[in-house]
Design a protein around this motif. Structure first.
Motif, PDB file in Angstrom:
ATOM      1  N   ASP A   1      10.928  12.113  -0.177  1.00 48.91           N
ATOM      2  CA  ASP A   1      11.793  11.082   0.428  1.00 48.91           C
ATOM      3  C   ASP A   1      11.530  10.900   1.921  1.00 48.91           C
ATOM      4  OD1 ASP A   1      13.040  10.658  -2.028  1.00 48.91           O
ATOM      5  OD2 ASP A   1      14.486  12.261  -1.639  1.00 48.91           O
ATOM      6  N   ARG A   2      10.379  11.334   2.403  1.00 49.65           N
ATOM      7  CA  ARG A   2      10.018  11.119   3.808  1.00 49.65           C
ATOM      8  C   ARG A   2       8.635  10.477   3.857  1.00 49.65           C
ATOM      9  NH1 ARG A   2      11.712  16.469   7.021  1.00 49.65           N
ATOM     10  NH2 ARG A   2      11.764  14.979   8.714  1.00 49.65           N
ATOM     11  N   GLN A   3       8.337   9.851   4.983  1.00 51.88           N
ATOM     12  CA  GLN A   3       7.044   9.173   5.124  1.00 51.88           C
ATOM     13  C   GLN A   3       6.024  10.158   5.673  1.00 51.88           C
ATOM     14  OE1 GLN A   3       6.599   5.710   4.578  1.00 51.88           O
ATOM     15  NE2 GLN A   3       8.685   5.696   3.768  1.00 51.88           N
ATOM     16  N   VAL A   4       4.990  10.436   4.896  1.00 54.19           N
ATOM     17  CA  VAL A   4       3.911  11.316   5.357  1.00 54.19           C
ATOM     18  C   VAL A   4       2.738  10.437   5.797  1.00 54.19           C
ATOM     19  CG1 VAL A   4       2.296  13.142   4.704  1.00 54.19           C
ATOM     20  CG2 VAL A   4       4.603  13.087   3.682  1.00 54.19           C
ATOM     21  N   THR A   5       2.296  10.636   7.032  1.00 56.15           N
ATOM     22  CA  THR A   5       1.131   9.884   7.526  1.00 56.15           C
ATOM     23  C   THR A   5       0.060  10.866   7.950  1.00 56.15           C
ATOM     24  OG1 THR A   5       2.641   8.193   8.370  1.00 56.15           O
ATOM     25  CG2 THR A   5       0.350   8.090   9.129  1.00 56.15           C
ATOM     26  N   THR A   6      -1.123  10.693   7.409  1.00 54.87           N
ATOM     27  CA  THR A   6      -2.254  11.536   7.792  1.00 54.87           C
ATOM     28  C   THR A   6      -3.199  10.693   8.639  1.00 54.87           C
ATOM     29  OG1 THR A   6      -3.670  10.946   5.939  1.00 54.87           O
ATOM     30  CG2 THR A   6      -2.034  12.691   5.553  1.00 54.87           C
ATOM     31  N   VAL A   7      -4.269  11.323   9.123  1.00 54.33           N
ATOM     32  CA  VAL A   7      -5.223  10.582   9.963  1.00 54.33           C
ATOM     33  C   VAL A   7      -5.779   9.382   9.209  1.00 54.33           C
ATOM     34  CG1 VAL A   7      -7.277  11.925   9.303  1.00 54.33           C
ATOM     35  CG2 VAL A   7      -7.105  10.927  11.601  1.00 54.33           C
ATOM     36  N   GLU A   8      -5.848   9.482   7.878  1.00 49.13           N
ATOM     37  CA  GLU A   8      -6.365   8.355   7.083  1.00 49.13           C
ATOM     38  C   GLU A   8      -5.442   7.144   7.168  1.00 49.13           C
ATOM     39  OE1 GLU A   8      -6.079  11.495   5.938  1.00 49.13           O
ATOM     40  OE2 GLU A   8      -7.761  12.045   4.630  1.00 49.13           O
ATOM     41  N   GLY A   9      -4.154   7.400   7.423  1.00 45.73           N
ATOM     42  CA  GLY A   9      -3.182   6.307   7.445  1.00 45.73           C
ATOM     43  C   GLY A   9      -3.015   5.682   8.818  1.00 45.73           C
ATOM     44  N   LEU A  10      -3.679   6.234   9.820  1.00 46.10           N
ATOM     45  CA  LEU A  10      -3.510   5.706  11.183  1.00 46.10           C
ATOM     46  C   LEU A  10      -4.375   4.483  11.447  1.00 46.10           C
ATOM     47  CD1 LEU A  10      -3.557   9.064  13.181  1.00 46.10           C
ATOM     48  CD2 LEU A  10      -1.557   7.678  12.591  1.00 46.10           C
TER      49      LEU A  10
END
Ligand code: FES
Ligand code: FES
Length: 211
Positions: free
Chosen positions: A126-135
């Motif tokens: 239920d949280r937004q996970v952002t990795t370097v791929e998503g930047l």
């Protein structure tokens, strides 16, 4: 280096229905018997029979990673880093120390940098996970990614995804940050190759333009 608060998310026992007291009681009962095997069995059986308790086996979990909702089955003990790398093939975050000291595994959780090796996958539900791929992407890098390329701010590159992720969160919050502020803000990330001069220039440039 990081402004990383490496926040401690809410106690996973809320989600998992795990009770530390119950667990310890189980240990006490078990160890009073004849050994590890007899200790573990009652705990596992108790956990499996209690409504709302997760594990010790796999259970279904939903994660939002880089804007995608993904369902997977994991054991409650699996870290967010292992879930990303081993189950979802999201390999930007690197496993280096696996103990919350180097920052190579940095991801953003609801926009805040955290060590993915020190968080359970269940805590990211239920949280937004952002990795370097998503930047960004190769054809639309964000300002930090671009600046790292322009300043050739890497050697082996193992620390780079974590640095870029932490720096992207940092410059968003601290536009026009000074050199000292950048050094303090990214203090939770380490580079064993010592590429700090290039990275500092890169983050400094990105901070001026925003990321
Ligand atoms: S691998 Fe997570 S902090 Fe080093
Ligand atoms: S570039 Fe090698 S660890 Fe940082």
């Amino acid at each position: 280096m990081s402004e990383h608060k490496h926040e401690r998310p809410p106690d996973p026992s809320d989600r998992a229905g795990l009770s530390r007291r119950g667990f310890l009681k189980g240990i006490g009962v078990g160890t009073a018997a004849t050994g590890l095997a007899t200790a573990v069995k009652p705990i596992a059986e108790a956990a499996a029979s209690e409504p709302g308790v997760l594990g010790p086996g796999e259970f279904p979990l939903s994660l939002n990673v880089n804007g995608r909702n993904i369902k997977l089955n994991v054991e409650p003990r699996v870290t967010l880093l292992d879930a990303l790398r081993n189950r979802l093939d999201v390999t930007g975050p690197k496993k280096v120390c696996d103990r919350g000291t180097c920052g190579a595994c940095t991801v953003l959780l609801d926009g805040e940098p955290v060590y993915a090796c020190s968080i359970l996958a269940v805590e990211a539900e239920d949280r937004q996970v952002t990795t370097v791929e998503g930047l960004g992407a190769p054809d639309r890098l964000n300002a930090v990614q671009k600046a790292f390329v322009e300043h050739d701010a890497q050697q082996c590159g193992f620390c780079t995804p974590g640095f870029v992720t932490a720096a992207s969160a940092f410059v968003r919050k601290h536009p026009n940050a000074s050199t000292d502020e950048i050094c303090r803000g990214l203090g939770g990330n380490l580079c064993r190759c010592g590429t700090y001069a290039g990275m500092l220039l890169a983050v400094s440039d990105a901070a001026k333009g925003g990321a």
